[in-house]
Design a protein around this motif. Structure first.
Motif, short mmCIF file in Angstrom:
data_model
loop_
_atom_site.label_atom_id
_atom_site.label_comp_id
_atom_site.label_asym_id
_atom_site.label_seq_id
_atom_site.Cartn_x
_atom_site.Cartn_y
_atom_site.Cartn_z
N GLU A 1 43.70 17.98 -4.96
CA GLU A 1 44.90 18.57 -4.77
C GLU A 1 46.04 17.78 -3.72
O GLU A 1 47.17 17.49 -3.67
N ALA A 2 45.05 17.53 -2.43
CA ALA A 2 46.05 16.73 -1.33
C ALA A 2 46.68 15.43 -1.78
O ALA A 2 47.61 15.06 -1.84
N VAL A 3 45.36 14.53 -2.39
CA VAL A 3 45.99 13.35 -2.96
C VAL A 3 47.01 13.49 -4.04
O VAL A 3 48.00 12.58 -3.95
N VAL B 1 54.49 19.52 -3.34
CA VAL B 1 54.79 18.54 -2.55
C VAL B 1 53.64 18.38 -1.21
O VAL B 1 53.17 19.66 -1.13
N ALA B 2 53.85 17.47 -0.51
CA ALA B 2 52.69 17.48 0.58
C ALA B 2 53.12 18.43 1.65
O ALA B 2 52.23 19.45 1.97
N ALA C 1 45.18 18.01 8.99
CA ALA C 1 44.79 16.60 8.79
C ALA C 1 45.95 15.91 7.66
O ALA C 1 46.00 14.91 7.66
N VAL C 2 46.28 16.77 6.60
CA VAL C 2 47.27 16.17 5.64
C VAL C 2 48.68 15.99 6.45
O VAL C 2 49.70 14.85 6.24
N SER C 3 49.03 16.86 7.50
CA SER C 3 50.13 16.67 8.24
C SER C 3 50.00 15.24 9.18
O SER C 3 51.33 14.74 9.34
#
Length: 245
Positions: A34-36, A200-201, A219-221
């Motif tokens: 999902e993050a990718v 979106v992210a 981490a995604v941030s």
């Protein structure tokens, strides 16, 4: 000290939070399906927005500088509206116009096109305001000399005007790209936040916080932060090269 308190310390806290689970935990958070998908869609949408703004932003700046028409000052003021308008209000406005109850009969809500429209709205001023002052200061005598020698308007634009505008276009697009990467308010309503489709992210980060996965959100941030820093670094590098040239 002020910069540290307002900017550096919060950023350092995000980085520290993202590594609470170690490098393995960081990698698992940013490499989940999902993050990718969210990061990939954000990057693709941002690139599309940059390409559109590079053309249309330059055209709008050209019209505002080179043409005279009724309401010119009003149109110029509208360019800065996305800077002053809260982005959540922009998202609500776009949802009212292009949502299920669209007055024009076009429903784009919860689609990728809706996300791109929202990002176009909030990033357009970057290119216009970057190109506009360069056009104002551009020496018109070079264009007149080329025209007197028989050069067509297209040739004059391609060989004289565009090379002078290119650094400003790139700078405006880079700033718009960095803004699009982290935009939240304008897209959170109209995107529908559908995983693997319109999420979106930034919305993914918000959802992770809601699921009490603060470390994964951090981490995604950090990934988004690195992408923005790289983009802004390229802008700074371009400015130095232009100044030295």
């Amino acid at each position: 000290m002020w910069l540290s308190v307002i900017v550096l310390l919060p950023l350092a806290a995000v980085v520290a939070k993202s590594t609470e689970g170690g490098l393995d935990g960081f990698w698992q958070a940013v490499s989940s399906r999902e993050a990718v998908a969210a990061i990939k869609f954000t990057l693709i949408a941002s690139i599309v927005v940059v390409a559109v703004n590079a053309v249309m932003g330059t055209v709008i700046a050209w019209v505002l500088v080179r043409d005279e028409f009724p309401g010119k000052r009003f149109v110029s003021a509208l360019i800065d509206l996305p800077f002053a308008l809260p982005t959540i209000v922009a998202g609500l406005t776009l949802l009212a116009l292009w949502g299920p109850r669209s007055p024009v009969g076009v429903n784009l809500a919860f689609s990728k096109a809706a996300v791109i429209l929202a990002l176009l709205f909030v990033t357009l001023p970057f290119v216009v305001r970057a190109v506009q002052p360069v056009l104002i200061e551009l020496d018109r005598e070079m264009e007149e000399a080329a025209a007197s020698l028989g050069a067509s308007p297209l040739v004059i634009f391609r060989r004289i005007v565009l090379p002078n505008l290119r650094p400003a276009i790139v700078a405006g697009c880079s700033l718009g790209f960095a803004r699009a990467l982290g935009e939240f308010g304008a897209v959170v309503l109209i995107s529908g936040n559908i995983p693997f489709k319109t999420e979106v992210a930034s919305v993914f980060v918000f959802s992770q916080i809601g699921n009490d996965n603060v470390t994964g959100a951090a981490a995604v941030s950090v990934v988004l932060l690195l992408l923005s820093l790289i983009t802004l670094g390229l802008v700074a590098r371009l400015g130095r090269v232009r100044h030295e040239g």
